[in-house]
Scaffold this motif. Structure first.
Motif, short mmCIF file in Angstrom:
data_model
loop_
_atom_site.label_atom_id
_atom_site.label_comp_id
_atom_site.label_asym_id
_atom_site.label_seq_id
_atom_site.Cartn_x
_atom_site.Cartn_y
_atom_site.Cartn_z
N ARG A 1 0.85 -1.18 0.00
CA ARG A 1 0.00 0.00 0.00
C ARG A 1 0.89 1.24 0.00
NH1 ARG A 1 -1.85 -3.81 3.76
NH2 ARG A 1 -4.00 -4.54 3.39
N TRP A 2 0.43 2.31 -0.65
CA TRP A 2 1.26 3.52 -0.71
C TRP A 2 1.04 4.36 0.54
CZ3 TRP A 2 5.20 2.91 -3.41
CH2 TRP A 2 6.06 3.98 -3.68
N THR B 1 3.86 9.26 -5.62
CA THR B 1 2.81 8.30 -5.96
C THR B 1 3.44 6.95 -6.27
OG1 THR B 1 2.84 8.67 -8.37
CG2 THR B 1 1.47 10.17 -7.03
N ALA B 2 2.61 5.92 -6.24
CA ALA B 2 3.08 4.58 -6.60
C ALA B 2 3.57 4.55 -8.04
CB ALA B 2 1.96 3.57 -6.38
N SER B 3 2.87 5.22 -8.92
CA SER B 3 3.27 5.25 -10.33
C SER B 3 4.66 5.83 -10.51
CB SER B 3 2.26 6.05 -11.16
OG SER B 3 1.00 5.42 -11.16
N SER C 1 -1.88 -7.18 -5.46
CA SER C 1 -2.85 -6.07 -5.47
C SER C 1 -3.62 -6.07 -6.78
CB SER C 1 -2.14 -4.73 -5.26
OG SER C 1 -1.90 -4.48 -3.90
N SER D 1 -9.93 -2.87 -10.81
CA SER D 1 -8.97 -1.80 -10.52
C SER D 1 -8.32 -1.28 -11.80
CB SER D 1 -7.90 -2.30 -9.55
OG SER D 1 -7.20 -3.41 -10.11
N ALA E 1 1.97 -0.35 -10.97
CA ALA E 1 1.12 0.44 -10.07
C ALA E 1 -0.33 0.07 -10.29
CB ALA E 1 1.33 1.93 -10.33
N ASP F 1 -4.40 1.29 -9.14
CA ASP F 1 -5.33 2.21 -8.49
C ASP F 1 -6.63 1.45 -8.26
OD1 ASP F 1 -7.10 4.13 -7.66
OD2 ASP F 1 -6.78 5.50 -9.35
N THR G 1 -9.18 2.37 -6.43
CA THR G 1 -10.25 3.24 -5.95
C THR G 1 -11.61 2.65 -6.32
OG1 THR G 1 -8.84 5.20 -6.19
CG2 THR G 1 -11.22 5.57 -6.06
N HIS H 1 -4.14 2.93 -3.47
CA HIS H 1 -2.97 3.09 -4.33
C HIS H 1 -1.87 2.12 -3.89
CE1 HIS H 1 -4.79 6.48 -6.32
NE2 HIS H 1 -5.14 6.94 -5.11
N ARG H 2 -1.42 1.31 -4.82
CA ARG H 2 -0.51 0.20 -4.49
C ARG H 2 0.58 0.03 -5.54
NH1 ARG H 2 -3.65 -3.47 -0.95
NH2 ARG H 2 -5.47 -2.25 -0.30
#
Length: 236
Positions: free
Chosen positions: A71-72, A108-110, A142, A147, A164, A166, A168, A178-179
């Protein structure tokens, strides 16, 4: 050939078997090449396994531990997989192992994909042993159904080991969508894999996943790709 499914009468028996199997795989890898890579999942299910392994007699100084996904969030956050692994696995004898985090200072993860890809790639060539988990929605790593980035992560080219995600709007991802995650190519190339499952509901989800599209139950992608290198260990 398909995966092996082993049922145990109690969770303690299942964890004991998983710990003995994990130690054996890591010992064999060290004997073969002098080192071993051990990639692990977070969540509550593997905690007893980590606690059991932490004091196993093993050449832990020759083992590199990494994460299947993260997890971010800060590494000191209660939701951090790094925190969980440091508190339950990288203690006792296993404290001598190396560790490769996924969370960085990137915003960010990205933004961290390229850096973490370079960090993880040497340990995914291939992974000696990976411990997977599965959520009640059929996700692993993840790879959450619905997603953003799911297809790209599962079907990544062989040279891409981190992606990455998302998640959400995905209920199981909750407030931490966000992972970073290992890709499909990294996971299914593993030399050996353990999927630890507890409870009747998880078994039913797993059995349903075997008949589902991987986009709906992503664990199916890992199961099919790993084949006989995957050992599923279940207890009620």
């Amino acid at each position: 050939m398909k995966h092996e499914f082993l049922s145990h009468a109690t969770r303690e028996e299942a964890v004991d078997f998983a710990a003995r199997m994990a130690a054996g795989v890591l010992e064999a890898a060290i004997a073969d090449s002098g080192r071993a890579s051990f990639l692990v999942s977070g969540g509550s299910t593997p905690v007893p396994l980590f606690d059991r392994l932490a004091n196993k007699e093993l050449a832990w100084g020759r083992v590199t531990v990494g994460l299947v996904d993260e997890r971010w969030v800060s590494p000191v956050d209660a939701g951090s997989n790094e925190r969980l692994v440091r508190h339950h696995l990288l203690t006792g004898r296993a404290g001598a192992a190396g560790f490769v985090p996924m969370k960085t200072d990137a915003p960010t993860a990205s933004d961290a994909v390229a850096d973490r890809g370079m960090a993880y790639k040497p340990h995914c060539d291939p992974i000696d042993l990976i411990v997977l988990g599965m959520g009640n929605d059929g996700h692993t790593a993840s790879w959450f159904p619905g997603s953003k980035g799911l297809r790209d992560a599962m079907q990544a080219e062989e040279d891409r080991v981190v992606a990455a995600i998302d998640a959400t709007g995905c209920p199981v991802a909750g407030s931490m969508p966000h992972r970073l995650t290992l890709t499909g190519s990294a996971i299914i190339d593993s030399d050996a894999a353990i999927l630890l499952l507890f409870g009747v509901e998880k078994r039913e989800v797993f059995e349903a996943a075997l008949k589902s599209d991987p986009a709906e139950k992503p664990i199916r992608f890992a199961v099919d790709g790993l084949g006989p290198r995957l050992t599923v260990i279940w207890a009620p």
